[in-house]
Scaffold this active site. Structure first.
Site, short mmCIF file in Angstrom:
data_model
loop_
_atom_site.label_atom_id
_atom_site.label_comp_id
_atom_site.label_asym_id
_atom_site.label_seq_id
_atom_site.Cartn_x
_atom_site.Cartn_y
_atom_site.Cartn_z
CB SER A 176 31.98 29.89 43.13
OG SER A 176 33.42 30.05 43.46
CE LYS A 228 54.13 43.11 41.51
NZ LYS A 228 53.19 43.46 42.48
#
Length: 344
Positions: A176, A228
């Site tokens: 990763s 948000k």
């Protein structure tokens, strides 16, 4: 009277311990607010002679006295011949210099906190590195936060942009975010069973909304901006919020794939960017790495001077105290329990 005396003695000892603990906490707090920059230091270790030292130690144990004398004589003759050859060739300093191999270790967890040290090591390297030099970075990481490993990869890209040859070795794992760093190198080497790849993105979190409802606990969240906050741990998540969050993950994955493709364009990215990880030999076949080799073998094969760079932050008093704070409190509580015969 005897009971009161023993109780008073116990109380005095207990108060002393409490005051001592409080003093440690106060000193740590004052130190943390001192406002002084937490400067670090760069150390450079010349490990060029490491393998020769091993060889010498073994020879001392394995060879007879006569063999050692003969070997020493031969080494001296070889050194003398080399000095004579160098003198005859009259090489100027620039041509004579064969370059140096710098070594940096990067071992990090999910937050990649070690990137702070890495950026200092890279900066220091770039102040002196020349075209003849080379960098070996020994990466060990299973990945973590995107922004943190993105910064770590960007630090390595500074070396590549400076056109300093860079090799990254994976002895254990570079998955990763770890592979995000590795792919930046001009060359990637890996041990046969090192874990490589995992080009994917993952996010997971629990949701406690049912537990809160069951206990008649209300949860409120107020935001400005439609997205948000998408999914939340405490409120009910809508299908729309989940879809938006999934979209964000896919976008991040797309950026990850573009990043890897930029540095390793020969990769069949759709085949390797599935989130899977592979062992070193499989990674070689897929093109994720360039050779099966450990960092030890790489270092043993070079004829360049080897310099290991390590930057370390100087610990503040608060941090030094903090390391042993739990142990101090634990020992203090045990002492109180012992004094008062309290069962813990």
């Amino acid at each position: 009277m005897e009971f009161l005396f023993e109780y008073g003695l116990f109380l005095a000892k207990a108060i002393t311990l409490v005051v001592a603990i409080a003093a440690v906490i106060v000193i740590a707090a004052i130190s943390s607010k001192s406002g002084k920059a937490n400067k670090g230091s760069l150390t450079v270790h010349d490990i060029s002679d490491k393998f020769e030292d091993y060889k010498s130690q073994l020879q001392q144990q394995l060879l007879s006295d006569d063999q050692l004398k003969a070997l020493t004589k031969a080494d001296k003759a070889a050194a003398k011949a080399k000095r004579k050859q160098d003198k005859e060739q009259h090489k100027d300093q620039a041509n004579a210099r064969q370059g140096r191999l710098f070594v940096i270790d990067f071992k990090a967890g999910i937050d990649a906190a070690e990137v702070s040290n890495l950026r200092e090591e890279i900066t220091a390297l770039l102040t002196v590195a020349e075209a003849q030099d080379e960098l070996l970075v020994r990466v060990e990481s299973g990945g973590g936060m995107v922004h943190a490993y993105g910064l770590a990869a960007s630090q390595l890209d500074r070396v590549r942009q400076a056109q300093i040859p860079m090799t990254i070795s994976v002895d254990k794992v570079a998955a990763s975010g770890g592979y995000m760093m590795a792919c930046v190198a001009n060359k990637v080497i890996a041990a046969p069973f090192a874990i490589v790849g995992s080009i994917g993105v993952i996010a997971q979190l629990p949701n406690f909304s049912k537990v809160l409802k069951k206990n008649d606990i209300d949860f409120e969240m107020h935001t400005a901006g439609e997205y948000k906050r998408t999914i939340t741990m405490f409120g009910e998540n809508s299908d729309e919020a989940r879809a938006k969050f999934k979209q964000e993950l896919e976008h991040t994955h797309g950026l990850f794939k573009q990043f890897v493709s930029k540095y390793r364009p020969e990769l069949e990215i759709s085949k390797v960017a599935t989130g899977e990880h592979w062992f070193g030999q499989q990674a070689l076949e897929l093109g994720l790495v360039d050779a099966i080799q450990t960092s030890d073998d790489y270092l043993m094969q070079t004829d360049k001077p080897i310099l290991q760079l390590q930057y370390q932050l100087k610990q503040t008093l608060a941090k030094r105290l903090g390391k042993g704070a739990e142990a101090v409190i634990e020992r203090s509580m045990m002492k109180l329990a012992e004094l008062g015969q309290i069962k813990r």
